[in-house]
Scaffold this motif. Structure first.
Motif, PDB file in Angstrom:
ATOM      1  N   ASN A 203      -7.936  13.448  -4.454  1.00  0.00           N
ATOM      2  CA  ASN A 203      -8.091  13.035  -3.126  1.00  0.00           C
ATOM      3  C   ASN A 203      -8.058  11.461  -2.827  1.00  0.00           C
ATOM      4  O   ASN A 203      -8.027  10.991  -1.699  1.00  0.00           O
ATOM      5  N   LEU A 204      -7.901  10.975  -3.939  1.00  0.00           N
ATOM      6  CA  LEU A 204      -7.733   9.291  -3.854  1.00  0.00           C
ATOM      7  C   LEU A 204      -6.355   8.970  -4.072  1.00  0.00           C
ATOM      8  O   LEU A 204      -5.693   7.743  -3.739  1.00  0.00           O
ATOM      9  N   ILE A 205      -5.623   9.847  -4.596  1.00  0.00           N
ATOM     10  CA  ILE A 205      -4.217   9.528  -5.199  1.00  0.00           C
ATOM     11  C   ILE A 205      -3.261   8.878  -3.896  1.00  0.00           C
ATOM     12  O   ILE A 205      -2.193   7.949  -4.300  1.00  0.00           O
ATOM     13  N   GLN A 206      -3.311   9.577  -2.815  1.00  0.00           N
ATOM     14  CA  GLN A 206      -2.581   8.980  -1.980  1.00  0.00           C
ATOM     15  C   GLN A 206      -2.802   7.574  -1.312  1.00  0.00           C
ATOM     16  O   GLN A 206      -1.918   6.616  -1.319  1.00  0.00           O
ATOM     17  N   SER A 207      -4.089   7.331  -1.204  1.00  0.00           N
ATOM     18  CA  SER A 207      -4.395   5.860  -0.889  1.00  0.00           C
ATOM     19  C   SER A 207      -4.097   5.094  -2.144  1.00  0.00           C
ATOM     20  O   SER A 207      -3.803   3.805  -1.871  1.00  0.00           O
ATOM     21  N   GLU A 208      -4.248   5.432  -3.182  1.00  0.00           N
ATOM     22  CA  GLU A 208      -4.280   4.718  -4.624  1.00  0.00           C
ATOM     23  C   GLU A 208      -2.585   4.212  -4.625  1.00  0.00           C
ATOM     24  O   GLU A 208      -2.144   3.260  -4.668  1.00  0.00           O
ATOM     25  N   GLY A 226      -1.784  -0.348  -1.810  1.00  0.00           N
ATOM     26  CA  GLY A 226      -1.225   0.585  -2.741  1.00  0.00           C
ATOM     27  C   GLY A 226      -0.473  -0.064  -3.829  1.00  0.00           C
ATOM     28  O   GLY A 226       0.123  -0.875  -3.880  1.00  0.00           O
ATOM     29  N   HIS A 227      -0.424   0.905  -4.977  1.00  0.00           N
ATOM     30  CA  HIS A 227       0.425   0.590  -6.180  1.00  0.00           C
ATOM     31  C   HIS A 227       1.727   0.120  -5.893  1.00  0.00           C
ATOM     32  O   HIS A 227       2.301  -0.792  -6.230  1.00  0.00           O
ATOM     33  N   ILE A 228       2.215   0.891  -5.017  1.00  0.00           N
ATOM     34  CA  ILE A 228       3.752   0.929  -4.725  1.00  0.00           C
ATOM     35  C   ILE A 228       4.046  -0.470  -3.903  1.00  0.00           C
ATOM     36  O   ILE A 228       4.983  -1.304  -4.202  1.00  0.00           O
ATOM     37  N   GLU A 229       3.087  -0.780  -3.053  1.00  0.00           N
ATOM     38  CA  GLU A 229       3.273  -2.195  -2.165  1.00  0.00           C
ATOM     39  C   GLU A 229       3.046  -3.384  -3.270  1.00  0.00           C
ATOM     40  O   GLU A 229       3.739  -4.620  -3.338  1.00  0.00           O
ATOM     41  N   THR A 230       2.164  -3.215  -4.391  1.00  0.00           N
ATOM     42  CA  THR A 230       1.751  -4.269  -5.252  1.00  0.00           C
ATOM     43  C   THR A 230       2.945  -4.545  -6.340  1.00  0.00           C
ATOM     44  O   THR A 230       3.083  -5.457  -6.612  1.00  0.00           O
ATOM     45  N   ALA A 231       3.760  -3.565  -6.511  1.00  0.00           N
ATOM     46  CA  ALA A 231       4.841  -3.523  -7.187  1.00  0.00           C
ATOM     47  C   ALA A 231       6.205  -4.117  -6.478  1.00  0.00           C
ATOM     48  O   ALA A 231       7.214  -4.095  -7.200  1.00  0.00           O
ATOM     49  N   ALA A 232       5.917  -4.510  -5.270  1.00  0.00           N
ATOM     50  CA  ALA A 232       7.225  -4.975  -4.670  1.00  0.00           C
ATOM     51  C   ALA A 232       7.955  -5.974  -5.291  1.00  0.00           C
ATOM     52  O   ALA A 232       7.442  -6.850  -5.854  1.00  0.00           O
ATOM     53  N   GLY A 233       9.109  -5.982  -5.302  1.00  0.00           N
ATOM     54  CA  GLY A 233      10.169  -7.129  -5.990  1.00  0.00           C
ATOM     55  C   GLY A 233      10.093  -6.511  -7.781  1.00  0.00           C
ATOM     56  O   GLY A 233      10.943  -7.311  -8.363  1.00  0.00           O
ATOM     57  N   GLY A 234       9.423  -5.605  -7.986  1.00  0.00           N
ATOM     58  CA  GLY A 234       9.403  -5.249  -9.294  1.00  0.00           C
ATOM     59  C   GLY A 234       9.788  -3.809  -9.690  1.00  0.00           C
ATOM     60  O   GLY A 234      10.447  -3.163  -8.859  1.00  0.00           O
ATOM     61  N   THR A 235       9.013  -3.183 -10.692  1.00  0.00           N
ATOM     62  CA  THR A 235       9.114  -1.802 -10.966  1.00  0.00           C
ATOM     63  C   THR A 235       7.622  -1.167 -10.825  1.00  0.00           C
ATOM     64  O   THR A 235       6.720  -1.622 -11.354  1.00  0.00           O
ATOM     65  N   ILE A 236       7.718   0.276 -10.234  1.00  0.00           N
ATOM     66  CA  ILE A 236       6.568   0.972 -10.322  1.00  0.00           C
ATOM     67  C   ILE A 236       6.903   2.003 -11.490  1.00  0.00           C
ATOM     68  O   ILE A 236       7.974   2.690 -11.276  1.00  0.00           O
ATOM     69  N   PHE A 237       5.876   2.250 -12.461  1.00  0.00           N
ATOM     70  CA  PHE A 237       6.198   3.288 -13.517  1.00  0.00           C
ATOM     71  C   PHE A 237       5.069   4.382 -13.104  1.00  0.00           C
ATOM     72  O   PHE A 237       3.908   4.218 -13.120  1.00  0.00           O
ATOM     73  N   LEU A 238       5.620   5.495 -12.645  1.00  0.00           N
ATOM     74  CA  LEU A 238       4.864   6.606 -12.581  1.00  0.00           C
ATOM     75  C   LEU A 238       4.737   7.634 -13.468  1.00  0.00           C
ATOM     76  O   LEU A 238       5.644   8.445 -13.818  1.00  0.00           O
ATOM     77  N   ASP A 239       3.674   7.443 -14.379  1.00  0.00           N
ATOM     78  CA  ASP A 239       3.454   8.230 -15.672  1.00  0.00           C
ATOM     79  C   ASP A 239       3.013   9.649 -15.245  1.00  0.00           C
ATOM     80  O   ASP A 239       2.433   9.846 -14.022  1.00  0.00           O
ATOM     81  N   GLU A 240       3.379  10.587 -15.785  1.00  0.00           N
ATOM     82  CA  GLU A 240       2.668  12.053 -15.686  1.00  0.00           C
ATOM     83  C   GLU A 240       3.292  12.373 -14.184  1.00  0.00           C
ATOM     84  O   GLU A 240       2.492  13.037 -13.541  1.00  0.00           O
ATOM     85  N   ILE A 241       4.457  12.343 -13.956  1.00  0.00           N
ATOM     86  CA  ILE A 241       4.729  12.658 -12.456  1.00  0.00           C
ATOM     87  C   ILE A 241       4.746  13.983 -12.352  1.00  0.00           C
ATOM     88  O   ILE A 241       4.268  14.566 -11.053  1.00  0.00           O
ATOM     89  N   ASN A 251       5.559  12.814   0.332  1.00  0.00           N
ATOM     90  CA  ASN A 251       5.439  11.350   0.552  1.00  0.00           C
ATOM     91  C   ASN A 251       6.361  10.252  -0.179  1.00  0.00           C
ATOM     92  O   ASN A 251       7.005   9.593   0.079  1.00  0.00           O
ATOM     93  N   LEU A 252       6.288  10.837  -1.650  1.00  0.00           N
ATOM     94  CA  LEU A 252       7.052  10.004  -2.559  1.00  0.00           C
ATOM     95  C   LEU A 252       8.397   9.994  -2.310  1.00  0.00           C
ATOM     96  O   LEU A 252       9.505   9.395  -2.431  1.00  0.00           O
ATOM     97  N   LEU A 253       8.783  11.534  -2.095  1.00  0.00           N
ATOM     98  CA  LEU A 253      10.404  11.678  -1.670  1.00  0.00           C
ATOM     99  C   LEU A 253      10.766  10.943  -0.375  1.00  0.00           C
ATOM    100  O   LEU A 253      11.874  10.340  -0.365  1.00  0.00           O
ATOM    101  N   ARG A 254       9.974  10.973   0.534  1.00  0.00           N
ATOM    102  CA  ARG A 254      10.169  10.152   1.745  1.00  0.00           C
ATOM    103  C   ARG A 254      10.367   8.673   1.573  1.00  0.00           C
ATOM    104  O   ARG A 254      11.460   7.971   1.897  1.00  0.00           O
ATOM    105  N   VAL A 264      -2.201   4.773   4.216  1.00  0.00           N
ATOM    106  CA  VAL A 264      -3.139   5.986   4.820  1.00  0.00           C
ATOM    107  C   VAL A 264      -3.925   5.403   6.179  1.00  0.00           C
ATOM    108  O   VAL A 264      -4.533   4.335   5.975  1.00  0.00           O
ATOM    109  N   GLY A 265      -3.849   6.175   7.334  1.00  0.00           N
ATOM    110  CA  GLY A 265      -4.593   5.795   8.526  1.00  0.00           C
ATOM    111  C   GLY A 265      -3.726   4.752   9.271  1.00  0.00           C
ATOM    112  O   GLY A 265      -4.047   4.205  10.209  1.00  0.00           O
ATOM    113  N   GLY A 266      -2.502   4.335   8.557  1.00  0.00           N
ATOM    114  CA  GLY A 266      -1.521   3.421   9.494  1.00  0.00           C
ATOM    115  C   GLY A 266      -0.560   3.976  10.070  1.00  0.00           C
ATOM    116  O   GLY A 266      -0.310   5.067  10.462  1.00  0.00           O
TER     117      GLY A 266
END
Ligand SMILES: Nc1ncnc2c1ncn2[C@@H]1O[C@H](COP(=O)(O)OP(=O)(O)OP(=O)(O)O)[C@@H](O)[C@H]1O
Ligand SMILES: [Mg+2]
Length: 443
Positions: A203-208, A226-241, A251-254, A264-266
């Protein structure tokens, strides 16, 4: 030249005429009459050398052993009566933990000479460690053809910006490969953010991942990036995708297609420049066939693929890696533990390594603590030699071995997640804990 600070552990409680003599040779002597005080001195000062006065009582042994984990950066010199040396216990203590020893009454000139050398040795060890520590957290070791091939692929893939899918069994080094990729890319100056999709509550993963706006759901008191925005300019590593819930895969595909996110809520689409590196230890192709993973997302992620080979397919690297980890964790070891016996190397070659590099590290660290000889044996590593394996076993023993191996394998795969391991093994958590205790398996 900086002042050389010396810790003098003097538990016999005698007034000591040595202190002024050592001080006048240019040392700042900090005297401790018990371990607690010694700890305090070690923690607060820049001590290179410890001088310990030992006596026949068992306590002085214990004192020094208590200090050992905190004084790995120091060299110790002992002073003791010559009769102590006749006891095997003392001889072992000295050879295991001390750089040098002097019998009482101490010859001050010789003692000063020895303290000077100990200081030199401690300084050199520190220089080497600092040098190693600069790299060793991210260093990927491997001289085998398959690893050289992997390093070449990492260098090549690092220069482009497309998503990467890293595949490989649990514990093979997928995250390390992702970090290496980031470090060698033009994004190296930006952040590297690792997210374990399997460890986030559904239930938290989307907002995370995407963040949320204030008030978007109960409990969302503040805007969260969220983590994706935090990684701006760098790399996000999505483990256990493979564990990403199917409803979030869209959402990720988009994001992959549009390079924008929506919190979320934006209501706004926010452009984010980030490279996606994903990893999985499950067969994603099968997950696609079984409808658990979106095919379109799979193909988007699978543009570039790095396969990290299991350890059993690069056995030529085992000796190199074992020595590497031995050095890396050398702070935790006894002084006279020098390395591995030939039999230990052979046993490591014979083993199948279901938990891969993580298992190798765990076995070596354990062996470094458990071993009481100069060289690590197969038994210290918890491995059987070929000879002992050929011994006749009873059916009961064979069953036990199989049970133990299955549990170890499963714990490695689930990264010691007890609930998940119990589920996979089809037993209750209580039963799993009981079996782990029976077979001396640490989570
Ligand atoms: N080639 C290597 N050289 C040095 N250390 C390594 C190497 N490969 C893996 N390691 C170390 O082994 C441990 C496990 O590696 P890592 O976490 O990258 O594996 P993983 O494939 O992501 O595992 P999991 O699937 O369980 O998440 C880490 O401590 C890592 O630093
Ligand atoms: Mg990992």
């Amino acid at each position: 030249m900086s002042v050389r600070e010396l810790l003098y552990l003097e538990t016999t409680g005698q007034a000591d005429s040595l202190v002024p003599k050592i001080s006048s040779a240019g040392w700042e002597v900090c005297v401790a009459h018990d371990t607690a005080k010694a700890r305090e001195i070690i923690d607060s000062r820049n001590i290179h050398v410890g001088l310990a006065r030992l006596d026949q009582s068992a306590d002085s042994n214990r004192e020094i052993l208590d200090l050992w984990p905190f004084s790995g950066h120091m060299e110790w010199v002992a002073m003791l009566s010559s009769s102590c040396l006749e006891s095997a216990k003392f001889a072992r203590l000295i050879t295991d933990y001390f750089y040098d020893y002097h019998t009482l009454p101490a010859d001050v000139d010789r003692l000063l000479f020895s303290l000077g050398h100990a200081y030199g040795m401690a300084t050199m060890t520190r220089t080497i460690r600092q040098d190693e520590e600069k790299f060793s957290d991210y260093e990927m070791v491997g001289a085998s053809d398959v690893m050289q091939e992997l390093f070449r692929a990492i260098r090549k893939i690092a220069s482009v910006d497309a998503p990467v899918l890293i595949t490989g069994e649990s514990g093979v080094g997928k995250e390390l490969a992702a970090m290496a990729l980031h470090e060698r890319s033009s994004r190296a100056g930006g952040p590297f953010v690792a997210v374990n999709c399997g460890a986030l509550p559904a239930n938290l993963i989307q907002s995370e991942l995407f963040g949320h706006e204030r008030g978007s759901f109960t409990g969302a008191h503040q805007r969260k990036i969220g983590h994706i925005e935090t990684a701006a300019g760098g790399t996000i590593f999505l483990d256990e995708i493979g564990d990403l819930p199917i409803e979030l895969q869209i959402n990720l595909l988009r994001f992959l297609q549009e390079k924008t996110i929506e919190r979320v809520g934006g209501t706004k689409k926010i452009p984010v420049d980030v490279r996606i590196v994903a990893a999985t230890h499950v067969d994603l192709e099968r997950a696609v066939e079984e409808g658990r993973f979106r095919e379109d997302l799979y193909y988007r992620l699978h543009v570039l693929n790095l396969q990290v080979p299991p350890l059993r397919e690069r056995k030529n690297d085992i000796e190199l890696m074992a020595r590497f980890f031995f050095d890396k964790f050398s702070k935790e070891k006894r002084k006279n533990l020098k390395g591995f016996s030939q039999k230990a190397f052979q046993a490591m070659m014979d083993h199948d390594w279901p938990g891969n590099v993580r298992e190798l590290i765990n076995r070596i660290r354990r062996a470094m603590i458990m071993s009481d000889k100069r060289l690590i044996t197969p038994q210290d590593l918890g491995l059987h030699t070929t000879a002992s394996r050929r011994r006749m076993v009873t059916l009961d023993e064979a069953r036990g071995e199989a049970e133990k191996a299955a549990i170890q394998h499963c714990l490695a795969r689930t990264r010691s997640n007890i609930s998940r391991a119990a589920r996979e093994l089809g037993v209750s958590r209580v039963t799993l804990y009981r079996l782990m205790e029976k077979y001396h398996i640490c989570a």
